[in-house]
Enzyme design. Structure first.
Site, PDB file in Angstrom:
ATOM      1  N   GLU A   1      82.134 -41.179 -18.724  1.00  0.00           N
ATOM      2  CA  GLU A   1      82.434 -39.958 -19.696  1.00  0.00           C
ATOM      3  C   GLU A   1      82.216 -40.716 -21.526  1.00  0.00           C
ATOM      4  OE1 GLU A   1      85.658 -38.384 -20.620  1.00  0.00           O
ATOM      5  OE2 GLU A   1      85.323 -36.595 -20.606  1.00  0.00           O
TER       6      GLU A   1
ATOM      7  N   TYR B   1      78.477 -36.277 -27.238  1.00  0.00           N
ATOM      8  CA  TYR B   1      79.355 -36.192 -25.600  1.00  0.00           C
ATOM      9  C   TYR B   1      78.485 -36.149 -24.607  1.00  0.00           C
ATOM     10  CZ  TYR B   1      82.526 -35.313 -21.803  1.00  0.00           C
ATOM     11  OH  TYR B   1      83.045 -34.943 -21.255  1.00  0.00           O
TER      12      TYR B   1
END
Ligand code: GDP
Ligand code: MN
Length: 396
Positions: free
Chosen positions: A206, A118
Site C-alpha cells: 500500500e 493512492y
C-alpha cells in the site's frame, strides 16, 4: 509479516520502483549524519523525519515532521526516537519508536504542483486474482475516501499468470489524470510495483501517497508492505527483516514454542486442540457470557510439557479470569492429556484462576476420574454445554 517503511522502500527500489530516498537512523546524531549524506547524494536541503513503527497514520500522530536545517533534524529526531507514538492505528499507549527514517524532501516547488495518489496491490480472494486499487485521492485515509467518494476509487484486476499488461498500466495512468512525462513515469511505476509485489510473495503493498513531484517524477513516499509469512522460506533475505519488537510479545513467545496463539481482548483463556474446535470453543465462551482472551491451538500432541507451556502463555495475560481446556482425544488419548494437565498444574504450583477441563473422545471417562481425584482446583466436564455452564458459574 509486516515490514517497516524503510525496508519496504528498499524492497521496492530493488525492483526499480522510484522511491523518496532516505536513510534509517537510531539516534539524533545518526539522523544528522544521514541528513548530511542525503544532501550530498540528492542535493536536498530539507528533510522529513519519519517514525519507523508498524502502524499507519504516523503523520497525524506527530511521527512525520519536516526539518529545514540540520539543527531541526537533530531536534526532531531526538523528539521522535524514544517516544510512544499514538496514531489512529495504535492502542492508546502507542508504539515505542526505536528508529527514524531521514528522507529527502520531495515536495519541492517547481513547474507544477506536487500531487498525491493512492495505489495498493493486493490479492482478491474472491476472484483468485491480484488487484491494483488506486485513487486520485492520495495522502488521506483511504477508508474515508471509500465511504464518502467511492467513485474515486478504481480497481484493476491482474491475472497472476500474465502479470500486469501494458494497456492496464496505461489505463491506470489515464484514470489518474496524468499526461506527458508523468503518464509515462506512472506506467513504469505501477508495472515495477506489481512485479515487486509478485516476486516477493507479498499479500499487500500500500503506497499512500504516491507522489507526482513538481517536475513530474512519480515516486513512493510511503510504503506499507505485508509479506505472506507462509512464503518466507523462499525469501531468506526478507525473513531477516522481521522486527520482533513490533509484534505482540506473548505471540512471539508462543510461536517459538510451536503453539498457534493469537492474543485477544477477553477474560477467558482457552486451550484447545485443532483450529475448528478452538473457534467453536470461543463461540461457547461468548454464549456463556465471557469473552475469549486468546485463540490457542496446542496441536495434536497435547502432552504435559505442551500443556504446561500453553498454561504459562495463557497466564501471561493479566486479564485472564478463567481457563477453559477443551480437548478432543482422537489421536491423543484423553487420559494422557488429563495427566498432562495435572502434572503441569502441580509443576506450576500457583495457578490462581479457576480451570475447567472438558475432555471428550478416547478414554474420556478415565480422564474425568483422573481430574476429579487429583485433589486440584480443576473442574471437569464431558459435555460442551456442561463446560459452558461451568465457565458461566466461575465468571459470575
Ligand atoms: P503516514 O502518516 O504513516 O501514512 O506517513 P506518510 O509516509 O504517508 O507521511 C505522512 C505525510 O507526510 C504525507 O502524506 C505527506 O503529506 C507528508 N510528507 C511525506 N514526505 C514529505 C516530504 O518530503 N515533504 C513534505 N513537505 N511532506 C512530506
Ligand atoms: Mn501514508
Amino acid at each position: 509479516m509486516n515490514l517497516h517503511e524503510y525496508q519496504g522502500k528498499e524492497l521496492l527500489s530493488s525492483f526499480g520502483v522510484r522511491i523518496q530516498r532516505g536513510i534509517v537512523a537510531q539516534s539524533a546524531k545518526e539522523a544528522v549524519d544521514a541528513a548530511k549524506q542525503l544532501t550530498e547524494e540528492t542535493g536536498t536541503g530539507w528533510h522529513v523525519i519519519k517514525a519507523q513503527v508498524h502502524a499507519g497514520g504516523r503523520g497525524k500522530g506527530g511521527g512525520v515532521k519536516l526539518a529545514k536545517n540540520l539543527q531541526e533534524v537533530e531536534e526532531i529526531a531526538g523528539q521522535i526516537i524514544g517516544m510512544d507514538l499514538v496514531t489512529p492505528q495504535t492502542s492508546a499507549e502507542g508504539k515505542r519508536v526505536h528508529q527514524v527514517l531521514v528522507a529527502e524532501d520531495v515536495y519541492y516547488p517547481g513547474e507544477s504542483e506536487p500531487d498525491e495518489f493512492y495505489i495498493s496491490v493486493l490479492l482478491n480472494r474472491a476472484t483468485g486474482k491480484n488487484m491494483i486499487v488506486y485513487s486520485t485521492e492520495g495522502g488521506m485515509d483511504i477508508e474515508t475516501v471509500a465511504e464518502e467518494t467511492p467513485d474515486l476509487i478504481h480497481n484493476e484486476e491482474i491475472d497472476p499468470s500474465t502479470g500486469i499488461l501494458p494497456f492496464q498500466a496505461r489505463r491506470i495512468a489515464f484514470n489518474l489524470g496524468l499526461s506527458g512525462l508523468a503518464f509515462k513515469e506512472m506506467t513504469k511505476f505501477v508495472t515495477a510495483l506489481y512485479t515487486a509485489y509478485d516476486k516477493s510473495d507479498a499479500s499487500l503493498f500500500e503506497i499512500n501517497p504516491v507522489l507526482k513531484t513538481s517536475d513530474s517524477k512519480i515516486m513512493a513516499v510511503d510504503a506499507k508492505v505485508t509479506l505472506d509469512a507462509n512464503a518466507l522460506y523462499r525469501h531468506k533475505d526478507l525473513a531477516e527483516l522481521r522486527d520482533l519488537r513490533e509484534e505482540n510479545q506473548i505471540e512471539v513467545e508462543a510461536g517459538a514454542l510451536g503453539l498457534n496463539y493469537v492474543d485477544l481482548d477477553g477474560n477467558v483463556g482457552c486451550m484447545v486442540n485443532g483450529a475448528g474446535l478452538a473457534m467453536a470453543t470461543m463461540d461457547l465462551i461468548k454464549q456463556a457470557g465471557g469473552e475469549p482472551a486468546n485463540f490457542l491451538d496446542v496441536g495434536g500432541t497435547a502432552d504435559a510439557a505442551r500443556v504446561e507451556a500453553a498454561f504459562k502463555i495463557i497466564l501471561k495475560d493479566p486479564a485472564v479470569k478463567a481457563i477453559l481446556i477443551n480437548i478432543f482425544g482422537g489421536i491423543v488419548r484423553c487420559d494422557r492429556v488429563a495427566q498432562g494437565v495435572i502434572d503441569a498444574y502441580k509443576n506450576m504450583g500457583n495457578i490462581s484462576v479457576p480451570i475447567i477441563v472438558r475432555l471428550q473422545g478416547t478414554n474420556a471417562d478415565i480422564a474425568k476420574e483422573l481430574i476429579d481425584n487429583s485433589g486440584l482446583d480443576v473442574m471437569s466436564a464431558t459435555e460442551f454445554q456442561e463446560a459452558a455452564d461451568k465457565v458461566q458459574t466461575v465468571l459470575a
